[in-house]
Design an enzyme around this catalytic site. Structure first.
Site, PDB file in Angstrom:
ATOM      1  N   HIS A 157      31.788   9.805   9.237  1.00  0.00           N
ATOM      2  CA  HIS A 157      31.507  10.114   7.841  1.00  0.00           C
ATOM      3  C   HIS A 157      31.188   8.886   6.993  1.00  0.00           C
ATOM      4  O   HIS A 157      30.199   8.894   6.271  1.00  0.00           O
ATOM      5  CB  HIS A 157      32.572  10.987   7.192  1.00  0.00           C
ATOM      6  CG  HIS A 157      32.022  11.640   5.956  1.00  0.00           C
ATOM      7  ND1 HIS A 157      31.082  12.645   6.013  1.00  0.00           N
ATOM      8  CD2 HIS A 157      32.179  11.368   4.654  1.00  0.00           C
ATOM      9  CE1 HIS A 157      30.718  12.981   4.795  1.00  0.00           C
ATOM     10  NE2 HIS A 157      31.363  12.227   3.950  1.00  0.00           N
ATOM     11  N   TYR A 164      27.793   7.126   4.268  1.00  0.00           N
ATOM     12  CA  TYR A 164      27.818   6.327   3.036  1.00  0.00           C
ATOM     13  C   TYR A 164      27.180   4.961   3.262  1.00  0.00           C
ATOM     14  O   TYR A 164      26.635   4.368   2.336  1.00  0.00           O
ATOM     15  CB  TYR A 164      29.244   6.209   2.493  1.00  0.00           C
ATOM     16  CG  TYR A 164      29.725   7.546   1.993  1.00  0.00           C
ATOM     17  CD1 TYR A 164      29.112   8.139   0.891  1.00  0.00           C
ATOM     18  CD2 TYR A 164      30.722   8.244   2.631  1.00  0.00           C
ATOM     19  CE1 TYR A 164      29.497   9.383   0.462  1.00  0.00           C
ATOM     20  CE2 TYR A 164      31.120   9.494   2.201  1.00  0.00           C
ATOM     21  CZ  TYR A 164      30.495  10.066   1.108  1.00  0.00           C
ATOM     22  OH  TYR A 164      30.866  11.296   0.685  1.00  0.00           O
ATOM     23  N   HIS A 218      21.455  20.523   5.733  1.00  0.00           N
ATOM     24  CA  HIS A 218      22.149  19.668   4.763  1.00  0.00           C
ATOM     25  C   HIS A 218      21.785  18.197   4.947  1.00  0.00           C
ATOM     26  O   HIS A 218      21.394  17.517   4.003  1.00  0.00           O
ATOM     27  CB  HIS A 218      23.660  19.870   4.896  1.00  0.00           C
ATOM     28  CG  HIS A 218      24.474  18.820   4.211  1.00  0.00           C
ATOM     29  ND1 HIS A 218      24.536  18.720   2.841  1.00  0.00           N
ATOM     30  CD2 HIS A 218      25.225  17.800   4.693  1.00  0.00           C
ATOM     31  CE1 HIS A 218      25.312  17.690   2.520  1.00  0.00           C
ATOM     32  NE2 HIS A 218      25.721  17.115   3.626  1.00  0.00           N
ATOM     33  N   PHE A 219      21.904  17.696   6.194  1.00  0.00           N
ATOM     34  CA  PHE A 219      21.672  16.242   6.293  1.00  0.00           C
ATOM     35  C   PHE A 219      20.184  15.883   6.360  1.00  0.00           C
ATOM     36  O   PHE A 219      19.839  14.714   6.257  1.00  0.00           O
ATOM     37  CB  PHE A 219      22.528  15.569   7.380  1.00  0.00           C
ATOM     38  CG  PHE A 219      22.306  16.012   8.783  1.00  0.00           C
ATOM     39  CD1 PHE A 219      21.156  15.669   9.449  1.00  0.00           C
ATOM     40  CD2 PHE A 219      23.276  16.739   9.447  1.00  0.00           C
ATOM     41  CE1 PHE A 219      20.958  16.053  10.755  1.00  0.00           C
ATOM     42  CE2 PHE A 219      23.088  17.133  10.762  1.00  0.00           C
ATOM     43  CZ  PHE A 219      21.926  16.793  11.417  1.00  0.00           C
ATOM     44  N   HIS A 220      19.340  16.897   6.461  1.00  0.00           N
ATOM     45  CA  HIS A 220      17.925  16.576   6.262  1.00  0.00           C
ATOM     46  C   HIS A 220      17.601  16.479   4.775  1.00  0.00           C
ATOM     47  O   HIS A 220      16.544  15.952   4.410  1.00  0.00           O
ATOM     48  CB  HIS A 220      17.022  17.562   6.995  1.00  0.00           C
ATOM     49  CG  HIS A 220      16.898  17.228   8.459  1.00  0.00           C
ATOM     50  ND1 HIS A 220      17.854  17.554   9.375  1.00  0.00           N
ATOM     51  CD2 HIS A 220      15.942  16.535   9.140  1.00  0.00           C
ATOM     52  CE1 HIS A 220      17.502  17.091  10.577  1.00  0.00           C
ATOM     53  NE2 HIS A 220      16.341  16.468  10.456  1.00  0.00           N
ATOM     54  N   ARG A 278      23.156  25.169  15.271  1.00  0.00           N
ATOM     55  CA  ARG A 278      22.416  23.909  15.326  1.00  0.00           C
ATOM     56  C   ARG A 278      22.361  23.448  16.782  1.00  0.00           C
ATOM     57  O   ARG A 278      22.998  24.018  17.654  1.00  0.00           O
ATOM     58  CB  ARG A 278      23.098  22.855  14.458  1.00  0.00           C
ATOM     59  CG  ARG A 278      24.435  22.427  15.007  1.00  0.00           C
ATOM     60  CD  ARG A 278      25.187  21.507  14.078  1.00  0.00           C
ATOM     61  NE  ARG A 278      24.649  20.154  14.079  1.00  0.00           N
ATOM     62  CZ  ARG A 278      25.358  19.076  13.691  1.00  0.00           C
ATOM     63  NH1 ARG A 278      26.588  19.206  13.260  1.00  0.00           N
ATOM     64  NH2 ARG A 278      24.831  17.880  13.716  1.00  0.00           N
ATOM     65  N   ARG A 279      21.602  22.410  17.050  1.00  0.00           N
ATOM     66  CA  ARG A 279      21.566  21.718  18.345  1.00  0.00           C
ATOM     67  C   ARG A 279      21.380  22.668  19.511  1.00  0.00           C
ATOM     68  O   ARG A 279      22.047  22.555  20.526  1.00  0.00           O
ATOM     69  CB  ARG A 279      22.869  20.951  18.583  1.00  0.00           C
ATOM     70  CG  ARG A 279      23.344  20.180  17.413  1.00  0.00           C
ATOM     71  CD  ARG A 279      24.620  19.478  17.758  1.00  0.00           C
ATOM     72  NE  ARG A 279      24.453  18.064  17.510  1.00  0.00           N
ATOM     73  CZ  ARG A 279      25.377  17.159  17.719  1.00  0.00           C
ATOM     74  NH1 ARG A 279      26.523  17.489  18.220  1.00  0.00           N
ATOM     75  NH2 ARG A 279      25.147  15.903  17.460  1.00  0.00           N
TER      76      ARG A 279
END
Lengths: 549, 156
Positions: free
Chosen positions: A223, A227, A374-376, A439-440
């Site tokens: 995580h 950041y 989300h992370f795209h 996912r994946r």
């Protein structure tokens, strides 16, 4: 301000550019893998020559999640340090090169074992799937290389502090130091699992591995990693964008406070990636959920700061009315427009993140393609568009060129293309994820299950969006190649904003590293000690390795 | 350190709503018992087939309208892979894996958990809506990951 060098020294520029080349090569290859993935998942396309979907997926994740980001960030930070804290000493630059080559060799090694099919374990490499030792060793070299560069950066900062006793360091330098401290503290986790668990186990020195401990160490790193990607984007937003639009930084102290809060609250939070897994008491999960949400505070501060900067600038140009200042912003300047699109995408991205980290809501979306959506938005739009926007002045600054009007226009088109592609791809991923699509996973109808058949239209939308994004990648590669090799010679500014006159003097407490590191370590110990001891004391028999691909 | 008045207002409401939100999550978790699946039971991953209840996987009635559904996960299948559940049943689902990490997701429900070697994963769900639900593996487990599936029918 203090004695700043306005231009990055040419020798430092070479070091930064070396990193940036690797980053954009990773973008090209990783982006191609991404295109293949969305095509496979549409169900209309199969990979030729027995290439495995999961090999492509592993390559995509490693190249874009680890290589593009880490290389761009370290290159950008070397340039930022050289620009704001003075030309690097020969020794610092030498170690910077050692770090670069260590990382590059590590990357090549990792890529080799993935591509020959010995490491289709995805970029999270969860045991007991067991990759070739060379894969783990390659990743170790990438991390060790980044540490070498990190310590070179610290040495440069220490030299500046010694030459400027009692002075507050330049803000960009300060931010780079915070980000590298964050990186060093969090990579200790992944280094521990790779060196003490995965490597000996894959070499056959030990038979079994404690899976939960390995995952916990991975997410202790996983995580804060995000950041580590985000903070350089914040550097651009806080320090570069105000100068680009012709304004000033809203507040130096608040920007530093934001970074310190990220350092403190980004690490003791890994359990929110492990919310639905066995073996961890839910009370400890909840504690880490609370700590996770503390980063909302610096995020709110950042949002305020950005729009305060924009409004103050617009009003100084005579804007009237509630939103008149919006019209005064330099929409035609790619250095502003591209990161600004990234900022806008951070609003839905952040909201989705709140869902993911929520103690109970996570169960609805965990490991569905919602998370990929989300992370795209966060990494692949907010962070990456900001990096592109930064590359548009950083590369010509370092190569002694200028961006032409045509390239500037192409950069704006590129950001629009990206926004449209991501709207379709990430939007479809979010909706399909809510319906349960995982996912994946390669294309599957799960035995013609009616539920799975409902996901297919969304998967086709993902393919459309992904194809548009690939056009975006081609455009950015054209621009970057132009800026690196073909743009007209000239001087390009490395924009660093000054602080608004009204802002107060920055207190020195922000550079009391013992204090901040102390709080960081204390929070990590509070959040992890008891559950970690539990995991070891109540450990089940360990797992042997499996190669199931 | 000076903060602008508007920033103070913005942060006051922002941080205020954050704590209200966290309190809601906390009340849901500790007062109402809505915790994410966090079973602490361990199991020898190499002896799953010999360890009750996984030696006889399937649906077991444990009380009035209460059931246990015990499932064994392995690359790339669930045992059993077809289950019928009476409508309205309160079912405690226990899953264990014989090899690598798997996911256990029942699309269209809140059943979604990681299945890790050495641990039993457990979650209790009441099935009020009749219909067919697909169970699938949502954590990458190897070449056949996307083929790992099972079916649950909730019947009247």
């Amino acid at each position: 301000m203090m004695s700043e060098v306005r231009k990055v020294d040419a020798r430092d520029g070479k070091l930064a550019m070396a990193h940036i080349y690797v980053a954009f090569i990773a973008l090209a290859l990783g982006g191609l893998c991404g295109l293949l993935q969305v095509l496979v998942r549409s169900g209309k396309f199969t990979l030729p020559a027995n290439i495995s979907y999961y090999t492509i997926l592993t390559t995509h994740g490693v190249l874009l999640g680890l290589v593009l980001t880490t290389f761009f960030i370290i290159g950008f930070q070397f340039a930022a340090l050289s620009r704001t804290a003075g030309t690097l000493s020969d020794k610092v630059r030498f170690w910077g090169w050692i770090g670069f080559w260590t990382m590059t060799i590590g990357t090549a090694m990792t890529a080799y074992y993935i591509l020959i099919g010995e490491a289709s374990v995805l970029f999270t490499f969860y045991a007991p799937l067991q990759a070739h030792p060379g894969f783990y060793l390659g990743l170790t070299l990438v991390v060790v290389g980044s540490w070498i560069s990190g310590f070179a950066m610290f040495a440069h900062y220490a030299k500046w502090k010694k030459e400027h006793p009692g002075q507050v360091s330049p803000i960009l330098t300060f931010m780079c130091v915070v980000n590298m401290i964050l990186w060093l503290v969090c990579t200790l986790g992944v280094a521990a699992t790779v060196l003490f668990q995965l490597l000996p186990w894959s070499l056959g020195l030990v038979d079994r591995i404690n899976v939960l401990v390995s995952r916990t160490l991975f997410w202790y790193f996983g995580h804060p990693l995000v950041y580590f990607w985000l903070l350089p984007a914040y550097m651009v937003w806080y320090v570069v964008i105000p100068k680009v639009i012709g304004g000033k930084m809203f507040s130096d102290s608040l920007a530093r406070l934001t970074f310190i809060l990220f350092l403190i609250f980004s690490i003791p939070v890994g359990f929110h990636h492990q919310l639905v897994e066995p073996g961890i008491d839910p009370a400890w999960k909840y504690l880490q959920v609370v700590l996770t949400f503390m980063v909302v505070i610096p995020s709110l501060m950042t949002a305020f700061s950005m729009f305060a900067t924009f409004e103050m600038y617009g009003r100084s140009k005579g804007a009237t009315g509630l939103f008149g200042w919006l019209r005064k912003l330099p929409w035609g300047d790619a250095r502003f427009f591209v990161p600004f699109v990234g900022m806008l995408f951070f609003i839905p991205a952040g909201a989705g993140g709140l869902v993911n980290a929520s103690h109970q809501l996570n169960q609805v979306v965990h490991n569905t393609i919602w998370v990929t959506g989300h992370f795209h938005l966060t990494l692949a739009t907010t962070v990456v568009l900001t990096f592109f926007g930064a590359a548009y002045w950083l590369i010509p600054h370092l190569t002694g060129r200028v961006m032409t009007k045509a390239m500037n226009r192409l950069a704006i088109i590129q950001a629009v293309v990206w926004a449209i592609g991501m709207f379709f791809m990430s939007g479809a991923m979010h909706f399909a994820g809510l319906l349960g699509a995982p996912r994946r996973s390669a294309f599957s109808t799960y035995g013609n299950a009616p539920q799975a058949l409902e996901w297919i239209p969304y998967q086709i939308a993902q393919a459309v969006g992904g194809a548009i994004l690939f056009i975006g990648i081609i455009l950015v590669l054209i621009i970057v190649t132009n800026l690196a090799f073909f743009a007209p010679k000239g001087e390009t500014e490395f924009p660093v904003a000054e602080v608004a006159e009204e802002a107060e003097r920055t207190p020195l407490v922000f550079e009391n590293w013992k204090l901040w590191l102390g709080i960081t370590v204390a929070l990590i110990l509070i959040a992890y000690t008891v559950p970690f001891i539990d995991m070891i004391q109540n450990a089940p028999p360990g797992s042997k390795g499996f190669k199931l691909w | 350190m000076h903060m602008h008045k508007y920033e103070k207002i913005w942060l006051f409401f922002g941080i205020g709503s954050l704590f209200v939100f966290l309190a809601v999550l906390g009340v849901g978790a500790f007062a109402q018992g809505n915790q994410p699946p966090s079973c602490l039971t361990t199991i020898d991953p190499e002896k799953v087939d010999q360890t009750p209840p996984f030696d006889k996987p399937g649906l077991v009635k444990t009380g009035d309208n209460e059931y246990q559904l015990n499932i064994v996960a392995s690359a790339f299948s669930y045992t059993p892979n077809q289950v019928e559940i009476p409508k309205g049943a309160k079912v405690t689902i226990n899953v264990a894996t014989k090899d690598v990490i798997h996911g256990f997701e029942m699309a269209g429900t809140n059943v979604n958990m990681m299945v890790e070697p050495g641990y039993v994963s457990s979650f209790t769900q009441t099935f009020d809506k009749p219909g067919e639900y697909v169970i699938l593996c949502n954590e990458y487990c190897g070449a056949g990951h996307h083929l790992m599936t099972a079916k649950v029918k909730v019947v009247e």
